[in-house]
Design a protein around this motif. Sequence first.
Motif, PDB file in Angstrom:
ATOM      1  N   ARG A   1       5.845  -5.167  -7.097  1.00  0.00           N
ATOM      2  CA  ARG A   1       4.823  -6.012  -6.993  1.00  0.00           C
ATOM      3  C   ARG A   1       4.953  -7.362  -7.032  1.00  0.00           C
ATOM      4  O   ARG A   1       4.408  -8.157  -6.311  1.00  0.00           O
ATOM      5  CB  ARG A   1       3.769  -5.377  -8.066  1.00  0.00           C
ATOM      6  CG  ARG A   1       3.360  -3.868  -7.509  1.00  0.00           C
ATOM      7  CD  ARG A   1       2.547  -3.819  -6.472  1.00  0.00           C
ATOM      8  NE  ARG A   1       1.253  -4.701  -6.752  1.00  0.00           N
ATOM      9  CZ  ARG A   1       0.444  -4.531  -7.646  1.00  0.00           C
ATOM     10  NH1 ARG A   1       0.200  -3.228  -8.050  1.00  0.00           N
ATOM     11  NH2 ARG A   1      -0.650  -5.150  -7.824  1.00  0.00           N
TER      12      ARG A   1
ATOM     13  N   GLU B   1       0.849  -1.212  -0.021  1.00  0.00           N
ATOM     14  CA  GLU B   1      -0.106  -0.155  -0.072  1.00  0.00           C
ATOM     15  C   GLU B   1       0.818   1.345  -0.031  1.00  0.00           C
ATOM     16  O   GLU B   1       0.224   2.390  -0.063  1.00  0.00           O
ATOM     17  CB  GLU B   1      -0.937   0.094   1.313  1.00  0.00           C
ATOM     18  CG  GLU B   1      -2.088  -0.976   1.083  1.00  0.00           C
ATOM     19  CD  GLU B   1      -2.676  -1.282   2.351  1.00  0.00           C
ATOM     20  OE1 GLU B   1      -2.634  -0.565   3.347  1.00  0.00           O
ATOM     21  OE2 GLU B   1      -3.708  -2.207   2.466  1.00  0.00           O
ATOM     22  N   LEU B   2       2.111   1.003   0.135  1.00  0.00           N
ATOM     23  CA  LEU B   2       2.879   2.413   0.053  1.00  0.00           C
ATOM     24  C   LEU B   2       2.865   3.081  -1.363  1.00  0.00           C
ATOM     25  O   LEU B   2       2.854   2.449  -2.332  1.00  0.00           O
ATOM     26  CB  LEU B   2       4.588   1.881   0.284  1.00  0.00           C
ATOM     27  CG  LEU B   2       4.781   1.583   1.604  1.00  0.00           C
ATOM     28  CD1 LEU B   2       6.363   1.258   1.672  1.00  0.00           C
ATOM     29  CD2 LEU B   2       4.610   2.753   2.662  1.00  0.00           C
ATOM     30  N   PRO B   3       2.928   4.346  -1.201  1.00  0.00           N
ATOM     31  CA  PRO B   3       2.872   5.169  -2.486  1.00  0.00           C
ATOM     32  C   PRO B   3       3.778   4.603  -3.277  1.00  0.00           C
ATOM     33  O   PRO B   3       5.130   4.640  -3.073  1.00  0.00           O
ATOM     34  CB  PRO B   3       3.072   6.699  -1.954  1.00  0.00           C
ATOM     35  CG  PRO B   3       2.723   6.712  -0.540  1.00  0.00           C
ATOM     36  CD  PRO B   3       3.049   5.351  -0.132  1.00  0.00           C
ATOM     37  N   GLY B   4       3.596   4.495  -4.766  1.00  0.00           N
ATOM     38  CA  GLY B   4       4.583   4.083  -5.663  1.00  0.00           C
ATOM     39  C   GLY B   4       4.673   2.645  -5.834  1.00  0.00           C
ATOM     40  O   GLY B   4       5.157   2.130  -6.886  1.00  0.00           O
TER      41      GLY B   4
ATOM     42  N   ARG C   1      -5.659  -1.211  -4.041  1.00  0.00           N
ATOM     43  CA  ARG C   1      -4.569  -1.069  -4.826  1.00  0.00           C
ATOM     44  C   ARG C   1      -4.387  -0.575  -6.144  1.00  0.00           C
ATOM     45  O   ARG C   1      -3.659   0.251  -6.616  1.00  0.00           O
ATOM     46  CB  ARG C   1      -3.857  -2.851  -4.793  1.00  0.00           C
ATOM     47  CG  ARG C   1      -3.658  -3.114  -3.308  1.00  0.00           C
ATOM     48  CD  ARG C   1      -3.223  -4.668  -3.196  1.00  0.00           C
ATOM     49  NE  ARG C   1      -2.189  -5.190  -4.194  1.00  0.00           N
ATOM     50  CZ  ARG C   1      -1.894  -6.380  -4.142  1.00  0.00           C
ATOM     51  NH1 ARG C   1      -2.634  -7.380  -3.597  1.00  0.00           N
ATOM     52  NH2 ARG C   1      -0.960  -6.624  -4.966  1.00  0.00           N
TER      53      ARG C   1
ATOM     54  N   LYS D   1       2.617   1.065  -8.661  1.00  0.00           N
ATOM     55  CA  LYS D   1       3.258   1.102 -10.205  1.00  0.00           C
ATOM     56  C   LYS D   1       4.731   0.632 -10.360  1.00  0.00           C
ATOM     57  O   LYS D   1       5.269   0.659 -11.559  1.00  0.00           O
ATOM     58  CB  LYS D   1       3.382   2.665 -10.838  1.00  0.00           C
ATOM     59  CG  LYS D   1       3.880   3.387  -9.602  1.00  0.00           C
ATOM     60  CD  LYS D   1       4.106   4.811 -10.342  1.00  0.00           C
ATOM     61  CE  LYS D   1       4.934   5.770  -9.378  1.00  0.00           C
ATOM     62  NZ  LYS D   1       5.149   6.749  -9.353  1.00  0.00           N
TER      63      LYS D   1
ATOM     64  N   ARG E   1      -4.388   2.996  -6.341  1.00  0.00           N
ATOM     65  CA  ARG E   1      -3.215   3.653  -5.936  1.00  0.00           C
ATOM     66  C   ARG E   1      -2.295   3.779  -7.142  1.00  0.00           C
ATOM     67  O   ARG E   1      -1.348   4.306  -7.069  1.00  0.00           O
ATOM     68  CB  ARG E   1      -2.600   3.224  -4.819  1.00  0.00           C
ATOM     69  CG  ARG E   1      -3.303   3.593  -3.570  1.00  0.00           C
ATOM     70  CD  ARG E   1      -2.399   2.956  -2.479  1.00  0.00           C
ATOM     71  NE  ARG E   1      -2.713   1.705  -2.109  1.00  0.00           N
ATOM     72  CZ  ARG E   1      -3.624   1.176  -1.540  1.00  0.00           C
ATOM     73  NH1 ARG E   1      -4.509   1.911  -0.924  1.00  0.00           N
ATOM     74  NH2 ARG E   1      -3.860  -0.040  -1.477  1.00  0.00           N
ATOM     75  N   SER E   2      -2.457   2.981  -8.099  1.00  0.00           N
ATOM     76  CA  SER E   2      -1.572   2.932  -9.238  1.00  0.00           C
ATOM     77  C   SER E   2      -2.004   4.207 -10.481  1.00  0.00           C
ATOM     78  O   SER E   2      -2.958   4.506 -10.824  1.00  0.00           O
ATOM     79  CB  SER E   2      -1.871   1.891 -10.190  1.00  0.00           C
ATOM     80  OG  SER E   2      -1.418   1.677 -11.513  1.00  0.00           O
ATOM     81  N   ARG E   3      -0.651   4.709 -10.777  1.00  0.00           N
ATOM     82  CA  ARG E   3      -0.962   5.943 -11.604  1.00  0.00           C
ATOM     83  C   ARG E   3      -1.578   5.625 -12.924  1.00  0.00           C
ATOM     84  O   ARG E   3      -2.264   6.327 -13.481  1.00  0.00           O
ATOM     85  CB  ARG E   3       0.558   6.627 -12.008  1.00  0.00           C
ATOM     86  CG  ARG E   3       0.383   7.977 -12.580  1.00  0.00           C
ATOM     87  CD  ARG E   3       1.763   8.207 -12.920  1.00  0.00           C
ATOM     88  NE  ARG E   3       2.434   8.922 -11.567  1.00  0.00           N
ATOM     89  CZ  ARG E   3       3.616   9.400 -11.891  1.00  0.00           C
ATOM     90  NH1 ARG E   3       4.282   9.372 -12.638  1.00  0.00           N
ATOM     91  NH2 ARG E   3       4.156   9.807 -10.525  1.00  0.00           N
TER      92      ARG E   3
ATOM     93  N   GLU F   1      -5.222   6.741 -13.700  1.00  0.00           N
ATOM     94  CA  GLU F   1      -5.721   8.088 -13.669  1.00  0.00           C
ATOM     95  C   GLU F   1      -6.672   7.977 -14.891  1.00  0.00           C
ATOM     96  O   GLU F   1      -6.395   7.459 -15.904  1.00  0.00           O
ATOM     97  CB  GLU F   1      -4.413   8.645 -13.914  1.00  0.00           C
ATOM     98  CG  GLU F   1      -3.861   9.221 -12.553  1.00  0.00           C
ATOM     99  CD  GLU F   1      -2.690  10.048 -12.637  1.00  0.00           C
ATOM    100  OE1 GLU F   1      -2.548  10.532 -13.934  1.00  0.00           O
ATOM    101  OE2 GLU F   1      -2.075  10.419 -11.457  1.00  0.00           O
TER     102      GLU F   1
END
Lengths: 185, 322
Positions: free
Chosen positions: B149, B138-141, B205, B144, B208-210, B213
Amino acid sequence: MAESVAERIARRLSEGLELFGEDRVEQAVACWREVLELDPDCREARDYLESAGYAPAEPGARERVAQALELAATGDPEEAFPLLQHAAEAAPEDLEAQAALELLRGLLYVRYRARTGGGAGRPRVRVGPAQLLRYNLPPDAGFVLSMVDGHTRADELVTLCGMDPFDVLRVLCRLEAAGIVEIAA
Amino acid sequence: VIGAERTLLSFLDAPVVVGDPDGQAVYVNPAFELRFERAAGRVPGVPLAELFEGGARESVLRAVMTACKQGESVRFRLRESAVGFSAVASPIEAQGEQVGVVILLKEEVEGVERILALHRQMEQPLDELGHVLETLLELPGAAKDARLRTLLDDAQRALARVRKGADEVHGVLTGAGRTGGDARAGASAARRFDPGALMHRVVGRALRSRDGEGTTLHVVTPPALPPLAGDEHRLEALLVRLVEARLAQEPAPQRLVLGARVVGAAGEQRLLISLAELGRASYEARFADAPVAREEAAALGAELHGVAHPRLGRATLLRLRV
């Protein structure tokens, strides 16, 4: 090189047999059903399915599912929904009907969300109790309607009802279409 | 087997008690006489309950009752005079009728309790490790970073295997009221999970993935879904992979709907989990998820099916046993 349809059919027939031999019947059935999607007349796939105790999809079932999807695309998805729902209920093992129903449920859910203000709209009953009695509402509609007070948001009604969100929003939108409720932004 | 006559059971090193359908002892073998200090000649007619004391009495009576009721062997453990025994109570049938029960006691090897204690000690760090992996995911980044992952998904699967192994060890040593393979099946079945919560995690999850968007992702699931048995992390990884594959498309889809519903009558229920992508799709798109997901779905015992319509979009369906 890309696999041809004939090669794919041969591979999936063979994989199905291997899985069947390993007693992984449902996976084997999925292989053979995929073959029938590619070639509805494939006799081997039909024989294997029947041997495994699974009837191939009822003749015409695929056509009805395809027609319902076409109706949803070119006409009114609301009219297509009961057709697909009936097809899926009549043949719960038919994954084609179930998947098509899921596609339509997704489409309608997004529409219902939009019509209820993204869940922020506050449904309000537009008719009086006496007039309401004249409608022969199904139980789920009556249940949802009993919680409509003009203050509670659609999202909150979904939570309060404890039902599938799709069913709650569908009931609200149908009540709105019938002029029984209005949904204020 | 009557009274103190010498039978094959007399030559066993393990203590054996035979009871009648009324719960009275009929026979104990010499090993039982020795370990439990009971003269075989005085045992016939004595209630089974009186042969044991304290917690051992309760264990024996419960096992005998279960064995007689279910008509199958029951494995259990007991302690008598500071000695641990693993035991099996089996119904005796003759001409289709239950005519008694035989209890075989085996003194536990010294290490069993130590292994059980180690199992207890392992539970907490395993839970902590699972929590750490969830936090890392769950950490930012993290969403992606495909390499990270993959590593974390592998670590979660490895952790699930360790947990399964530890549970099986525990099941085999304690019996958990079953025998052999049943105990393992019980341990596996006990690890049930909430598919609804899993779906919300998958969406969390993915959001949080770019890559996501511009895509709206809906979850449509009833508030209470039946719990599933099996490899929770594997199913979660599969759904994440399916969602990510959709999000990575060019152009990204505008709307995805991850849905679940239950079909089938009680006892034959199936859970349908679907991922619908709304918009245009080619007919071939119905097979697009197959290379990504078919093997994983098969490993989960699930069926996978895709449907596509040029103007409506496509949906991939997973059907799982409840």
